[in-house]
Design a protein around this motif. Structure first.
Motif, PDB file in Angstrom:
ATOM      1  N   GLN A 179       0.809  -1.224   0.000  1.00  0.00           N
ATOM      2  CA  GLN A 179       0.000   0.000   0.000  1.00  0.00           C
ATOM      3  C   GLN A 179       0.843   1.274   0.000  1.00  0.00           C
ATOM      4  O   GLN A 179       0.304   2.374  -0.132  1.00  0.00           O
ATOM      5  N   LEU A 180       2.165   1.120   0.129  1.00  0.00           N
ATOM      6  CA  LEU A 180       3.038   2.286  -0.007  1.00  0.00           C
ATOM      7  C   LEU A 180       2.768   2.996  -1.332  1.00  0.00           C
ATOM      8  O   LEU A 180       2.842   4.227  -1.419  1.00  0.00           O
ATOM      9  N   GLY A 181       2.460   2.224  -2.356  1.00  0.00           N
ATOM     10  CA  GLY A 181       2.231   2.794  -3.681  1.00  0.00           C
ATOM     11  C   GLY A 181       1.032   3.715  -3.766  1.00  0.00           C
ATOM     12  O   GLY A 181       0.870   4.435  -4.762  1.00  0.00           O
ATOM     13  N   SER A 235      14.272  -6.713   3.649  1.00  0.00           N
ATOM     14  CA  SER A 235      14.999  -7.474   2.632  1.00  0.00           C
ATOM     15  C   SER A 235      14.453  -7.268   1.220  1.00  0.00           C
ATOM     16  O   SER A 235      15.057  -7.730   0.262  1.00  0.00           O
ATOM     17  N   SER A 236      13.326  -6.589   1.094  1.00  0.00           N
ATOM     18  CA  SER A 236      12.775  -6.347  -0.242  1.00  0.00           C
ATOM     19  C   SER A 236      11.934  -5.082  -0.246  1.00  0.00           C
ATOM     20  O   SER A 236      11.475  -4.619   0.803  1.00  0.00           O
ATOM     21  N   VAL A 237      11.757  -4.536  -1.439  1.00  0.00           N
ATOM     22  CA  VAL A 237      10.936  -3.343  -1.634  1.00  0.00           C
ATOM     23  C   VAL A 237       9.809  -3.718  -2.591  1.00  0.00           C
ATOM     24  O   VAL A 237      10.062  -4.308  -3.646  1.00  0.00           O
ATOM     25  N   PRO A 238       8.563  -3.409  -2.251  1.00  0.00           N
ATOM     26  CA  PRO A 238       7.455  -3.788  -3.137  1.00  0.00           C
ATOM     27  C   PRO A 238       7.516  -3.035  -4.471  1.00  0.00           C
ATOM     28  O   PRO A 238       7.933  -1.875  -4.523  1.00  0.00           O
ATOM     29  N   SER A 239       7.081  -3.697  -5.513  1.00  0.00           N
ATOM     30  CA  SER A 239       7.092  -3.065  -6.837  1.00  0.00           C
ATOM     31  C   SER A 239       6.164  -1.856  -6.898  1.00  0.00           C
ATOM     32  O   SER A 239       6.325  -0.979  -7.749  1.00  0.00           O
ATOM     33  N   SER A 240       5.223  -1.783  -5.957  1.00  0.00           N
ATOM     34  CA  SER A 240       4.281  -0.663  -5.933  1.00  0.00           C
ATOM     35  C   SER A 240       4.960   0.668  -5.667  1.00  0.00           C
ATOM     36  O   SER A 240       4.362   1.729  -5.878  1.00  0.00           O
ATOM     37  N   ILE A 241       6.225   0.648  -5.234  1.00  0.00           N
ATOM     38  CA  ILE A 241       6.928   1.909  -4.991  1.00  0.00           C
ATOM     39  C   ILE A 241       7.000   2.734  -6.270  1.00  0.00           C
ATOM     40  O   ILE A 241       7.075   3.963  -6.236  1.00  0.00           O
ATOM     41  N   GLY A 242       6.930   2.055  -7.411  1.00  0.00           N
ATOM     42  CA  GLY A 242       6.965   2.761  -8.691  1.00  0.00           C
ATOM     43  C   GLY A 242       5.766   3.651  -8.914  1.00  0.00           C
ATOM     44  O   GLY A 242       5.782   4.523  -9.800  1.00  0.00           O
ATOM     45  N   ASP A 243       4.712   3.462  -8.124  1.00  0.00           N
ATOM     46  CA  ASP A 243       3.527   4.302  -8.242  1.00  0.00           C
ATOM     47  C   ASP A 243       3.659   5.611  -7.467  1.00  0.00           C
ATOM     48  O   ASP A 243       2.823   6.499  -7.618  1.00  0.00           O
ATOM     49  N   CYS A 244       4.702   5.713  -6.649  1.00  0.00           N
ATOM     50  CA  CYS A 244       4.940   6.953  -5.890  1.00  0.00           C
ATOM     51  C   CYS A 244       5.687   7.932  -6.800  1.00  0.00           C
ATOM     52  O   CYS A 244       6.885   8.198  -6.620  1.00  0.00           O
ATOM     53  N   CYS A 245       4.967   8.452  -7.754  1.00  0.00           N
ATOM     54  CA  CYS A 245       5.586   9.187  -8.860  1.00  0.00           C
ATOM     55  C   CYS A 245       6.220  10.513  -8.457  1.00  0.00           C
ATOM     56  O   CYS A 245       6.965  11.099  -9.253  1.00  0.00           O
ATOM     57  N   CYS A 246       5.949  10.999  -7.256  1.00  0.00           N
ATOM     58  CA  CYS A 246       6.510  12.287  -6.819  1.00  0.00           C
ATOM     59  C   CYS A 246       7.795  12.127  -5.998  1.00  0.00           C
ATOM     60  O   CYS A 246       8.371  13.134  -5.567  1.00  0.00           O
ATOM     61  N   LEU A 247       8.222  10.902  -5.764  1.00  0.00           N
ATOM     62  CA  LEU A 247       9.408  10.686  -4.927  1.00  0.00           C
ATOM     63  C   LEU A 247      10.632  11.413  -5.489  1.00  0.00           C
ATOM     64  O   LEU A 247      10.967  11.276  -6.670  1.00  0.00           O
ATOM     65  N   VAL A 248      11.295  12.169  -4.606  1.00  0.00           N
ATOM     66  CA  VAL A 248      12.496  12.909  -4.962  1.00  0.00           C
ATOM     67  C   VAL A 248      13.722  12.317  -4.265  1.00  0.00           C
ATOM     68  O   VAL A 248      14.814  12.282  -4.831  1.00  0.00           O
TER      69      VAL A 248
END
Length: 380
Positions: free
Chosen positions: A233-235, A265-278
């Motif tokens: 749900q981070l995404g 140990s892993s990062v969810p692929s949904s992080i790619g949806d956080c389009c504003c990350l700087v």
């Protein structure tokens, strides 16, 4: 204090001039200037580091006593406030009075209670106050509260009552004793206006799916906890700009199996949806790979990945993240030979060189050899 009333030998009356008004203060002449600034903070809303006190044409030094600086009974002190270094919307002064007291340090008290002050400014600053629980009077501030800082205390519980602070923008809970069992994420999920949530240096092991309901978040800081995973749900945090999840591990635990059970140990692929990350900081975890969706973070500028087990980076990272100029890969298995094989490396390398040149031009950072990226760094 009424006229004619004798003062203790060490107490002096001074007048602080600020915003066209005079603030009468009684204080021990042996007190240091920093103590005087602390007294003025709740009255003026100007933070101590934003106060410049001037007496007889000289700026008063924080560490020196008033007596040493020749601030005597009847002295006039001018307060100059630095822009931006105040609580709430700006400096304020409320009606005040002197009261009788036997306290030799100060006989000055504001009429306005701290709860009333909090409602006026919207800022509740209780960092380093030795708190074991969140004070009940905070809930009385309700919709008035925009900023709440209770960091560096001994608080163990984040109760559901936090949900009543519906206008809260910034919440700082760093360096307390908060564990999974004592934090009400359901209460926090009601904070729809929250833009900054900081929970660094606590004892959290999990993040719930309800994290994804905080859709206004721009900064999320949960470093130095005991997290083992990041929820999908981070995404949902489309506005997120800064994410810090570094150093999630149990302290003083060196057994290999224990380390693997207590670090991310892993990062969810949904992080790619956080389009504003700087900016992202995932240093000092147990990451072995990153999802290819990192290439979707087209606004990404800074990526910290040191002290992980990474052997490669997403193939589209350099090509798609065209603003990326800082990647920290120290103490990983990634060398510059590996980096040079990634599509877009040349353009990234040029950006990081330009950034370094600007830092040198403005005298920022060290004057030594440029050292960024993999351990076997590529020297310009």
């Amino acid at each position: 204090m009424a006229e004619g009333t004798s003062l203790p030998p060490t107490v002096i009356n001074i007048n602080v001039q600020f915003n066209g008004r005079k603030i009468p203060i009684s204080i021990n002449s042996e007190s240091i200037v920093k103590d005087l600034k602390s007294l003025l903070q709740p009255i003026t809303n100007v933070l101590p580091r934003g106060q410049k006190l001037i007496c007889k044409g000289k700026v008063l030094t924080d560490s020196m006593t008033l007596k040493a600086l020749q601030v005597t009974n009847g002295s006039k002190v001018m307060l100059v406030a630095a822009r931006g270094l105040h609580q709430g919307e700006g400096p304020i002064i409320n009606d005040t009075k002197r009261i009788e007291t036997t306290d030799p340090v100060t006989v000055y008290k504001p009429m306005t209670s701290r709860t009333a002050q909090w409602k006026i400014t919207g800022v509740i600053a209780l960092s380093e106050c030795n708190l074991k629980v969140v004070p009940e009077e905070i809930w009385d501030c309700g919709l008035h509260t925009r900023v709440l800082d209770v960091s560096k205390n001994f608080i163990q519980e984040v109760p559901a009552k936090f949900g009543s602070l519906k206008c809260l923008n910034k919440l700082f809970l760093d360096a307390n004793d908060i564990s999974d069992e004592r934090i009400s994420w359901e209460g926090l999920s009601n904070l729809k206006s929250l833009t900054i949530l900081s929970l660094n240096k606590n004892h959290l092991t999990t993040l719930p799916s309800t994290l994804g309901t905080l859709t206004s978040l721009k900064e999320l800081h949960i470093s130095s906890n005991k997290l083992t995973s990041i929820p999908d749900q981070l995404g949902l945090l489309k506005e997120l700009q800064i994410l810090t999840l570094n150093a999630n591990r149990r302290k003083n635990c060196f057994h290999e199996k224990c380390q693997h059970s207590t670090r991310i140990s892993s990062v969810p692929s949904s992080i790619g949806d956080c389009c504003c990350l700087v900016e992202i900081n995932l240093s000092s975890n147990l990451l072995v790979e990153l999802p290819e969706t990192f290439g979707n973070l087209v606004n990404l500028k800074v990526l910290h990945l040191s002290n992980n087990g990474l052997t490669s980076l997403p193939s589209t990272l350099f090509k798609m993240c065209t603003q990326l100029s800082t990647v920290n890969l120290h103490r990983t298995e990634i060398t510059n030979d590996i980096l040079r094989q990634i599509d877009g490396w040349e353009a990234f390398d040029e950006r990081r060189r330009l950034k370094h040149k600007k830092q040198l031009d403005f005298c920022v950072g060290s004057s030594g050899v440029f050292d960024e990226g993999a351990d076997d760094d590529y020297r310009p």
